[in-house]
Design an enzyme around this catalytic site. Structure first.
Site, PDB file in Angstrom:
ATOM      1  N   HIS A  83     -40.509  32.510   2.846  1.00 15.17           N
ATOM      2  CA  HIS A  83     -40.242  33.781   2.189  1.00 15.17           C
ATOM      3  C   HIS A  83     -41.523  34.455   1.732  1.00 15.17           C
ATOM      4  O   HIS A  83     -42.597  33.846   1.685  1.00 15.17           O
ATOM      5  CB  HIS A  83     -39.281  33.597   1.007  1.00 15.17           C
ATOM      6  CG  HIS A  83     -39.807  32.748  -0.108  1.00 15.17           C
ATOM      7  ND1 HIS A  83     -40.647  33.228  -1.081  1.00 15.17           N
ATOM      8  CD2 HIS A  83     -39.578  31.437  -0.417  1.00 15.17           C
ATOM      9  CE1 HIS A  83     -40.929  32.266  -1.941  1.00 15.17           C
ATOM     10  NE2 HIS A  83     -40.294  31.157  -1.564  1.00 15.17           N
TER      11      HIS A  83
ATOM     12  N   CYS B 246     -40.702  25.509  -0.977  1.00 12.32           N
ATOM     13  CA  CYS B 246     -40.632  26.618  -0.031  1.00 12.32           C
ATOM     14  C   CYS B 246     -42.023  26.957   0.507  1.00 12.32           C
ATOM     15  O   CYS B 246     -43.038  26.519  -0.028  1.00 12.32           O
ATOM     16  CB  CYS B 246     -40.020  27.850  -0.692  1.00 12.32           C
ATOM     17  SG  CYS B 246     -38.252  27.715  -0.999  1.00 12.32           S
TER      18      CYS B 246
END
Length: 263
Positions: free
Chosen positions: A193, A209
């Site tokens: 992301h 992440c």
């Protein structure tokens, strides 16, 4: 860092005056022979530049641009300072398919299915004390302006480490740690992301992440279809071949995988 036994920087250094503007996309034709793309060069700074600005412009993470320029102040490199741009990469081991995340290098590679090219971008990876699985998965969903439901372990970590009770739910918007674009992998809670805090790119800055510069995820997001394979690798040392010469790309091994020593 790419080197051989004779020289840390094998390729000629070409000096240019740096005027920051739109970031340069790192897309390269795949080599017909060998496994190295990109080139090494250098720029001279303006008095208002930082190494982080320069790294972002050339699609480099904090780790790359600072390690290539030891002794240079990341925040105040100064006027007319020579800065090395280590935009030369040994590609990850084949197969060159889909997305490959090289954790020690803190870079992501995307090999489109029908084009003989590779896109590569810096990413932020997990903080000390967290660990990402070395495995193969795939992109299972894509989100524009994502919301974030905070996992229990991350909520507990913030409370223990920073004595903070962060929200359990972050709506879409400028305060959301997921940024504006996110691609969900098949690993529980793990996304590729964007981030509203880009200086963490190239650092160990997440709870698992993979964080990208906003402009990079904006380029990558529309190219990647759901179902794209994702391979996460730990290869601190990679040997490259180009025009008959051997190169070594070497990054510090992470204790999470090597227990304080390289195996």
């Amino acid at each position: 860092m790419i080197q051989n036994k004779q020289s840390i920087w094998l390729l000629p250094i070409v000096l240019g005056c740096l005027v920051l503007g739109t970031a340069q996309a790192s897309v390269f034709a795949l080599p017909n022979q060998g496994n190295i793309v990109g080139s090494l060069h250098a720029v001279t700074t303006h008095q208002d530049d930082t190494l982080l600005d320069i790294g972002r412009f050339y699609d480099l993470g904090y780790n790359q641009v600072t390690h290539a320029n030891p002794g240079v102040n990341p925040w105040l490199p100064g006027q007319a300072r020579k800065v090395v741009i280590p935009a030369q990469y040994v590609l990850p081991p084949k197969p060159w398919v889909g997305i490959v995340v090289d954790i020690p290098a803190r870079r992501i590679y995307y090999f489109p299915a029908h084009d003989h090219v590779v896109f590569t971008y810096p990413v932020g990876v997990f903080l000390p004390g967290w660990k990402e699985s070395l495995t193969t998965t795939e992109i299972i969903a894509k989100y524009r302006m994502p919301a974030w439901n905070v996992p229990k372990n991350i909520h507990a970590w913030f409370k223990k480490k920073f004595h903070m009770n962060i929200p359990w739910y972050w709506p879409p918007g400028p305060e959301n740690p997921m940024g504006e674009l996110a691609m969900e992998t098949g690993l529980s809670g793990i996304f590729i992301h964007g981030t509203y805090h880009p200086w963490g790119v190239g650092m160990r800055s997440s709870q698992g992440c993979f964080q990208m510069y906003p402009e990079n995820i904006a380029q990558l997001f529309p190219m990647v279809p759901v179902g794209t394979p994702v391979r996460i690798i730990d290869r601190p040392n990679l040997v490259g071949i180009d025009n008959g010469q051997l190169y070594l790309q070497s990054y510090k091994p992470l204790d999470a995988y090597h227990k304080g020593h390289f195996e």
